[in-house]
Scaffold this active site. Sequence first.
Site, short mmCIF file in Angstrom:
data_model
loop_
_atom_site.label_atom_id
_atom_site.label_comp_id
_atom_site.label_asym_id
_atom_site.label_seq_id
_atom_site.Cartn_x
_atom_site.Cartn_y
_atom_site.Cartn_z
N SER A 112 -23.44 -7.39 -27.23
CA SER A 112 -22.84 -6.63 -28.02
C SER A 112 -22.06 -7.15 -28.99
O SER A 112 -21.34 -6.57 -29.84
CB SER A 112 -21.97 -5.59 -27.27
OG SER A 112 -20.92 -6.44 -26.34
N GLY A 113 -21.78 -8.44 -29.02
CA GLY A 113 -20.86 -9.14 -29.66
C GLY A 113 -19.45 -9.31 -28.83
O GLY A 113 -18.67 -10.04 -29.49
N GLY A 114 -19.09 -8.65 -27.97
CA GLY A 114 -18.11 -8.68 -27.14
C GLY A 114 -17.87 -9.83 -26.19
O GLY A 114 -18.90 -10.51 -26.22
N VAL A 115 -16.84 -10.37 -25.69
CA VAL A 115 -16.69 -11.46 -25.07
C VAL A 115 -17.58 -11.70 -23.92
O VAL A 115 -18.06 -12.71 -23.85
CB VAL A 115 -14.99 -11.90 -24.65
CG1 VAL A 115 -14.74 -13.25 -24.29
CG2 VAL A 115 -14.23 -11.37 -25.84
N ASP A 116 -17.35 -10.73 -23.06
CA ASP A 116 -18.00 -10.69 -21.91
C ASP A 116 -19.74 -11.02 -21.99
O ASP A 116 -20.22 -11.88 -21.25
CB ASP A 116 -18.13 -9.41 -21.00
CG ASP A 116 -16.36 -9.26 -20.93
OD1 ASP A 116 -15.62 -10.04 -20.97
OD2 ASP A 116 -16.13 -7.95 -20.60
N GLU A 148 4.12 -11.01 -6.45
CA GLU A 148 2.99 -11.24 -7.23
C GLU A 148 3.37 -10.57 -8.54
O GLU A 148 2.80 -10.75 -9.70
CB GLU A 148 1.64 -10.45 -6.91
CG GLU A 148 1.68 -8.90 -6.48
CD GLU A 148 2.46 -8.55 -5.33
OE1 GLU A 148 3.44 -9.29 -4.80
OE2 GLU A 148 2.20 -7.23 -4.76
N LYS A 160 -10.60 -11.33 -16.70
CA LYS A 160 -10.82 -11.49 -18.23
C LYS A 160 -10.59 -12.90 -18.72
O LYS A 160 -11.05 -13.45 -19.52
CB LYS A 160 -10.16 -10.43 -18.91
CG LYS A 160 -10.61 -10.37 -20.39
CD LYS A 160 -11.68 -9.47 -20.42
CE LYS A 160 -12.14 -9.13 -21.83
NZ LYS A 160 -13.18 -8.30 -22.03
N HIS A 188 7.72 -7.99 -3.58
CA HIS A 188 6.38 -8.30 -4.04
C HIS A 188 6.53 -9.70 -5.00
O HIS A 188 6.98 -9.86 -5.87
CB HIS A 188 6.04 -7.12 -5.14
CG HIS A 188 5.64 -5.88 -4.46
ND1 HIS A 188 4.29 -5.65 -4.00
CD2 HIS A 188 6.40 -4.86 -4.09
CE1 HIS A 188 4.21 -4.55 -3.34
NE2 HIS A 188 5.55 -4.13 -3.23
N GLY A 213 0.84 -1.27 0.15
CA GLY A 213 0.05 0.08 0.25
C GLY A 213 0.72 1.17 -0.24
O GLY A 213 2.00 1.19 0.28
N THR A 230 -21.32 -12.02 -24.48
CA THR A 230 -21.58 -13.50 -25.29
C THR A 230 -21.39 -14.47 -24.24
O THR A 230 -22.35 -15.36 -24.31
CB THR A 230 -20.73 -13.41 -26.31
OG1 THR A 230 -20.52 -12.36 -27.23
CG2 THR A 230 -21.16 -14.66 -27.22
N CYS A 281 5.04 -6.55 1.77
CA CYS A 281 5.55 -4.95 1.83
C CYS A 281 4.90 -4.20 2.77
O CYS A 281 5.02 -4.37 4.09
CB CYS A 281 5.40 -4.13 0.33
SG CYS A 281 6.42 -3.00 0.09
N TYR A 282 3.70 -3.30 2.54
CA TYR A 282 3.21 -2.58 3.62
C TYR A 282 2.49 -3.70 4.60
O TYR A 282 2.38 -3.40 5.73
CB TYR A 282 1.92 -1.73 3.01
CG TYR A 282 1.25 -0.94 4.04
CD1 TYR A 282 1.45 0.20 4.11
CD2 TYR A 282 0.11 -1.50 4.71
CE1 TYR A 282 0.78 1.20 5.22
CE2 TYR A 282 -0.60 -0.79 5.59
CZ TYR A 282 -0.21 0.49 5.83
OH TYR A 282 -1.04 1.31 6.80
N ARG A 294 -20.21 9.97 -26.21
CA ARG A 294 -20.46 9.01 -25.34
C ARG A 294 -21.58 9.07 -24.73
O ARG A 294 -22.11 8.01 -24.57
CB ARG A 294 -18.97 8.90 -24.41
CG ARG A 294 -17.78 8.41 -24.97
CD ARG A 294 -16.92 8.46 -23.92
NE ARG A 294 -15.55 8.56 -24.19
CZ ARG A 294 -15.02 7.40 -24.45
NH1 ARG A 294 -15.51 6.25 -24.29
NH2 ARG A 294 -13.65 7.39 -25.02
N1 GLN Z 1 4.78 2.84 1.95
C1 GLN Z 1 5.63 1.67 2.57
C2 GLN Z 1 6.76 1.79 2.21
O1 GLN Z 1 7.40 2.81 1.74
C3 GLN Z 1 4.80 0.28 1.94
C4 GLN Z 1 5.21 0.55 0.34
C5 GLN Z 1 4.57 -0.90 -0.47
O2 GLN Z 1 3.55 -1.35 0.10
N2 GLN Z 1 5.01 -1.02 -1.57
O3 GLN Z 1 7.61 0.84 2.67
#
Ligand code: GLN
Length: 542
Positions: A242-246, A189, A398, A187, A66, A248, A93-94, A316
């Site tokens: 609409s013809g789009g994937v979702d 992920e 998706k 991270h 975060g 359909t 991380c956070y 739009r």
């Molecule tokens: N703000 C926190 C830091 O600077 C956490 C950052 C994060 O979660 N990527 O360490």
Amino acid sequence: MAASEELPIEPHKTFDTILVLDFGSQYSHLITRRLRELNVYSEMLPCTQKLSELSWKPKGIILSGGPYSVYWDDAPHVDPEAFELGVPILGICYGLQEIAWHFAKNVLAGEKREYGHAYLKVERHAGKASHIDALFAGLEDDMEVWMSHGDKLSNLPSDFTTIATTTNAPFAGMAHETKPLYGIQFHPEVTHTPKGVHLLQNFAVDICKAQTDWTMGKFVDQEIARIRALVGEKGQVIGAVSGGVDSTVAAALMKQAIGDRFHAVLVDNGVLRMNEAEQVEETLTKHLGIKLTVVDASERFLGLLKGVKDDPEKKRKIIGNTFIHVFQEEAKKIQAAAAGSPQAGEIEWLLQGTLYPDVIESISFKGPSATIKTHHNVGGLLEGMHLKVIEPLRELFKDEVRELGTKLGLAEELVWRHPFPGPGIAIRILGEVTAEQVRIARHADYIFIEEIRAAGLYRKISQAFAALLPVKAVGVMGDKRVHSQVIALRAVETSDFMTADWYPFDGAFLKKVSRRIVNEVDGVCRVVYDSKFILHLVLVLI
Ligand code: GLN
């Protein structure tokens, strides 16, 4: 309905679920995606979620990264009950800092920010409790990881032990001595941490003991049962396609669940792609056997767009509002016709192709002061119809919708279709939208896409289209000087969900497309390729 107490069954009640609590990181949804790619079901909720208010119990909890600092007065904090549930917790991380803060209030601003690639050294603890080494089990002692932080732990909270370090972060990984609580500063992920998925698998499968049974086959069976239970034996559902994937895929699923009690409506707004209405009709009625009404409202849309020259937002809005009116009128007709049928009940439901990213967007944590956006849907906009919304894709990303589409027997071409905006060709015409301009833009677009397919590039490219520019250029055609319009081609690819760059076609390809458009589309004498870097979501997390 009698069984309504137990129904509808939500996936987190039938699949082992890892709960991701979102502290606002741009990567939070990726944690959920990675887990699902491992066939482990995962859902994301805002970090402020009170765990006692959950009607289900997660197998494990991940606290995301975060942009805040845990020591700020208004920093978001996890419900302390998370630590009482007795399920494994992984802080990223956070999230790591949040665990440290919970136990020891020992986080402060570091002297140096650490952003980008880092080399991690794993520390093993033979002889200590086996869960301590479980997070890095099977991984090498040296790992490449992705860091993005400025804060650091001043020391380890008591009862924790270090499981990984980097030169800049002596506590890059920690584990509780006796409980399955873990924190990592990097991270796992993101793709920049090449072995990150292995680590997430260690956590979800080995530590949390989550089953790897989140498969589309299981989801289809369960979702069909859920739709049937929701709609009841006679209930009817209406939905726009609409013809789009979702839309359909959603329609195909409804057809399997309730057959002809699902009514699909295609509104031809006059700015669909070339042959689109016919193609949708063919796919839905012939291939999928779906009951479909096509409403040709092109003239009505084009009439309302008349005179609107420069403002794409205005286009739009006109298209969006008119769409709702036309759809509502049609829905009322279908509703009136259906009311007389003895086999079926009233149309009470509106199908929406909402996907999980929309849900995430509406619930994701936007900071201590920002209000959380609510998800809007067409259902609320259909005046006086009192339709309840049914969203069979709302748990899916998706890629999962594509997988589901394949499972339901949709043609590969449809499943992999590029996204196409609702206001269609209209927003690709810079300047006034007239039937003539639509003809030009539509035809050029058709040729461009046809050539992309022929060159085998369609799947490599994420989105491609032709836009009609509001300028005239001079050209020579057939020995005659002409003064006609310019088509701009655009194609982008994205591989990391964060940036989308223009696609580097080779010269021969562009030449061919350009020649075909100039020769085949009346009114165009020049074609340009737009190589602007379209979007760059910078990795700012701190
Ligand atoms: N703000 C926190 C830091 O600077 C956490 C950052 C994060 O979660 N990527 O360490």
